[in-house]
Design a protein around this motif. Structure first.
Motif, mmCIF file in Angstrom:
data_model
loop_
_atom_site.group_PDB
_atom_site.id
_atom_site.type_symbol
_atom_site.label_atom_id
_atom_site.label_comp_id
_atom_site.label_asym_id
_atom_site.label_seq_id
_atom_site.Cartn_x
_atom_site.Cartn_y
_atom_site.Cartn_z
ATOM 1 N N LEU A 1 -87.175 -69.388 -108.995
ATOM 2 C CA LEU A 1 -87.242 -70.615 -108.151
ATOM 3 C C LEU A 1 -87.249 -70.039 -107.031
ATOM 4 C CD1 LEU A 1 -84.441 -72.554 -110.429
ATOM 5 C CD2 LEU A 1 -86.854 -73.004 -110.428
ATOM 6 N N ALA B 1 -82.441 -68.068 -113.163
ATOM 7 C CA ALA B 1 -83.543 -68.440 -112.846
ATOM 8 C C ALA B 1 -83.813 -68.259 -111.305
ATOM 9 C CB ALA B 1 -83.751 -69.735 -113.191
ATOM 10 N N THR B 2 -82.888 -67.874 -110.531
ATOM 11 C CA THR B 2 -83.141 -68.044 -109.130
ATOM 12 C C THR B 2 -83.194 -66.504 -108.385
ATOM 13 O OG1 THR B 2 -81.680 -69.920 -109.051
ATOM 14 C CG2 THR B 2 -82.188 -68.994 -106.845
ATOM 15 N N GLY B 3 -83.162 -65.661 -109.736
ATOM 16 C CA GLY B 3 -83.352 -64.242 -109.340
ATOM 17 C C GLY B 3 -82.131 -63.414 -109.128
#
Lengths: 356, 429
Positions: free
Chosen positions: B197, B70-72
């Motif tokens: 995010l 989710a943070t890439g």
């Protein structure tokens, strides 16, 4: 000509514009982040909404707006994000009930891999998500030294599901699964889980407790936590009017009484050692804290349960002795409460009414 | 230039060349060699910038992968058996959030009785968790599938499980080509997340959705998997062009164009099956095999087309649904519903295609050529039941059933059976 006196100066009041700017609360800043903004669906008098707002706005200020939050399932998650509405003005992820610390670890690991270590991570959840179902992930996050500030908003039971007991529920408290029927005292007098002490046993850089009665203190502790790298733990007592059976206008007062009677010690620890405590300003007997909450009504009904009250008083006394919470008894640490605030506390403590 | 490699080493080397950014791992047999290999490479700085997180459980492993993705970050983990079940809640969550995590499952049985050897009970139990599930037939395919898995996951924003048979593949040494780094770089673009995010553009991920939209959200999960039915063969074709060998895809037929009897199976048993089929073909028997490479999404139409000429279908499964029968069989049934038995064979009638479920290789029991041969012979002779447990020791089972029905306290099944088989020093009960 007499000196002008600004009675507001030095109080905890939000929006105190008479204070020197450096001393003003984060919430007094018109440019504050409003990390959790208006429109959410928390109950009236919700301690968790208040605590989360102060904590996260302080985290946003401390990091210059470079912060990501990972949230456990629970009241805070439910009341803030009934999709497509969201009260969050910072990047925020909710995954599951028991994994917020591990999700936060994943966020921090990704930020490290991408070289964005200026962005900081906050994990947060209620007491159920933290001390019960999330404890394994939290302990793992602590022992690995992951760069996460984890905040537990402790309202001492599973409020989101209808007030059931958690391992943070105090002895004698009535919950939907600890009914005080017959001789049953409500929640039992077993050990329970004291998570600040468990966190300290991991010897992580910073552990602190706070209450929503001392919001400046909470803000300061968030800012202090952000000065460290590695795992940090903040445990905030957040009264729940619904679950505790207290007046919605009484949230802050009750949080203050929890600290002043000694049942909830407010302290800071670094690398496993207590370095400061917030001393009790004017000690009150535990009855003054208990009698304002319907979850303890069975202690005062009929002939009352003086035996149980005595055991709770003994627990408070043990905290007072252990943490040196009475200044007169020789404090173990430095008093971190600001002086004007102390005076205000004295006034407020004097005005408390005892049990009816 | 092939090198002699263990399956796990080949997977570790391939994943390493896919430039993962966060790897989280918790030990469980038989996937440990994969993450051990990756751990060494990260520690040696060969994968920088990549973080290796030693977590405290599989539940945490998947949760860390969720946060990282989710943070890439390109996130990877591996697990098996009980570990896969322990992360079940997080698996559904990763799929629901649409996070393109890639995970190796070194297929292993589920206890009790505890058993560390291979079958498909673990990934089959999680077949509905929303992940794409690919099954490798051999170690070259297992390695290649990981490259395709990252590409597929990130293209569709869905997590992908690459299932490979524990021990049979993970611990087998054979000559393998680890896909070249330069070719992978050309094949697999950097991860461009659909949402991330980021304080510069704050988003809320994982909000609550009520009855007003939940059905639509779930339908979209299904629609994405239907898209994968197109993406999987397209990516496999592109892989073949780039790397010069065929791996992956939805299905792979082996001599089944004119086959009257087709065995449908997943995973490493295909190798043994092909040998048996070659021998039977030499004898003039019209038999073939069909490998299901993508179990989720399940290629209903493609399977129906591939089996359109079959007289009978044997679904060979390394797992089963207790109380019903086959798991893969249920999906094969759905694919063949209403399909008439092919004309032109020995039995030229209008009946529905004949179907058998054979449960084999549970908990690491070897699936031998002899057993496969007699399975096909029995089917062709009309002797194979609809549901059959290959190489089941009926005598032992009947004795234990009689004991159970006799009342009293006959003790645990597993121990009684081991005694009956003479594997416990104390002898029979």
């Amino acid at each position: 000509m007499s000196e002008t006196r600004f009675y507001q100066t030095g109080t905890f009041a939000v929006g105190n514009r008479l204070l020197d700017e450096a001393e003003a609360s984060v919430q007094a800043d018109p440019e504050r982040a409003n990390a959790i903004t208006k429109g959410h669906r928390a109950c009236q008098g919700c301690g968790e909404a208040l605590g989360a707002r102060y904590a996260l706005d302080a985290a946003v200020r401390a990091t210059g707006g470079r912060v990501i939050a990972a949230n456990a399932t629970g009241c805070l998650e439910v009341f803030s994000t009934p999709f497509p509405e969201s009260s969050w003005r910072l990047p925020w992820i909710h995954s599951l009930f028991g994994n917020a610390p591990a999700v936060a670890t994943g966020v921090a690991a990704a930020l490290r891999a991408k070289g964005h270590t200026d962005i900081r991570v906050v994990g947060q959840g209620g007491d159920g998500g933290t001390v019960d179902i999330g404890l394994a992930c939290l302990s793992g996050m602590f022992e690995r030294g992951d760069d996460v500030l984890y905040i537990c908003y402790d309202n001492e039971a599973y409020m989101n599901t209808g007030v059931q007991r958690s391992a943070a529920t105090p002895p004698a408290a009535r919950t939907a699964t600890t009914e005080p029927l017959g001789e049953h005292p409500g929640n039992s007098f077993e050990q329970g889980k004291n998570l600040p002490l468990i966190a300290m046993a991991h010897e992580i850089p910073y552990v602190a407790t706070a209450t929503v009665a001392e919001l400046r203190d909470l803000e300061r502790k968030v800012a202090r936590a952000m000065e460290f790298r590695g795992p940090r733990y903040l445990h905030v007592l957040v009264p729940c009017p619904l679950g505790w059976g207290s007046a919605t206008s009484d949230t802050i007062n009750i949080a203050r009484l929890a600290k002043e009677c000694g049942l909830f010690p407010v302290f800071e620890a670094e690398h496993g050692r207590v370095v400061a405590v917030s001393p009790i300003r004017r000690q009150v007997p535990v009855e003054q804290y208990l009698c304002r909450q319907k979850r303890y009504a069975h202690l005062f009904a009929g002939e009352g349960r003086a035996d149980l009250i005595a055991r709770l008083q003994a627990a408070a006394d043990r905290n007072i002795e252990r943490f040196g919470l009475l200044a007169s008894a020789g404090s173990r640490g430095e008093d971190t409460t600001e002086r004007p605030a102390r005076e205000l506390l004295d006034v407020l403590a004097a005005s408390e009414r005892g049990p009816q | 230039m092939p090198s002699q490699l263990e399956g796990s080493q080949a997977v570790a080397a391939t994943v390493a060349r896919c430039r993962p950014e966060v790897i989280c791992a918790y030990p469980i047999t038989p996937q440990t060699h994969i993450v051990e290999g990756l751990s060494r490479m990260v520690a040696a700085g060969e994968l920088a910038p990549c973080e290796f997180v030693n977590v405290e459980s599989e539940f945490a492993a998947m949760s860390v992968a969720i946060g990282a993705s989710a943070t890439g970050a390109r996130a990877y983990t591996a697990t098996a058996s009980q570990g896969l079940l322990y992360m079940a809640e997080a698996l559904f969550n990763a799929a629901g959030l649409g996070l393109p995590i890639v995970m190796t499952v070194a297929n292993r049985a589920i206890g009790a009785p505890i058993n560390i050897w291979n079958d498909h009970s673990d990934s089959m139990a999680l077949r509905d968790c929303g992940w794409i599930q690919l099954y490798a037939a051999d170690n070259q395919e297992a390695a290649d599938m990981h490259v395709q898995a990252f590409r597929l996951a990130e293209q569709l924003s869905l997590p992908v499980m690459v299932c490979m048979d524990g021990f049979v593949l993970t611990h087998a040494f054979e000559p393998l080509e680890v896909p070249e780094r330069e070719r992978i770089d050309a094949f697999l673009p950097p991860f461009a997340p659909r949402q991330v995010l980021d304080p510069a553009d704050p988003v809320t991920i994982g909000a609550m959705v009520g009855p007003e939209a939940f059905t639509e959200v779930r339908y979209l999960a299904h629609a994405k998997q239907m898209d994968a039915l197109d993406a999987i063969p397209a990516i496999a074709e592109e892989f073949e062009r780039a790397f010069g060998r065929s791996s992956g895809g939805l299905l792979s037929g082996y001599r089944c164009e004119d086959a009257e009897t087709v065995v449908v199976a997943l995973g490493s048993v295909l190798g043994t099956l092909e040998e048996v089929i070659d021998r039977m073909r030499d004898e003039g028997r019209r038999v073939g095999a069909l490998a299901v490479k993508s179990f989720r999404p399940f290629p209903l139409a493609e399977l129906r087309a591939a089996l359109a000429r079959a007289q009978r279908v044997i679904v060979l499964e390394r797992a089963f649904a207790v109380g019903v029968g086959g798991i893969l069989s249920a999906d094969v049934h759905a694919a063949l519903a209403g399909l008439p038995r092919a004309r032109g064979g020995d039995r030229d009638d209008e009946d529905a295609v004949e179907m058998h479920t054979v449960i084999a290789g549970l908990g690491g029991r070897a699936i031998t050529r002899r057993s496969l041969r007699s399975m096909i012979d029995d089917a062709d002779a009309g002797l194979l039941p609809t549901l059959h447990f290959m190489d089941l020791n009926s005598e032992v089972v009947q004795r234990e059933l009689a004991r159970s029905r006799g009342g009293g306290r006959p003790g645990p099944h597993a121990e009684n059976i081991l005694r009956d088989l003479g594997l416990v020093a104390a002898g029979p009960v």
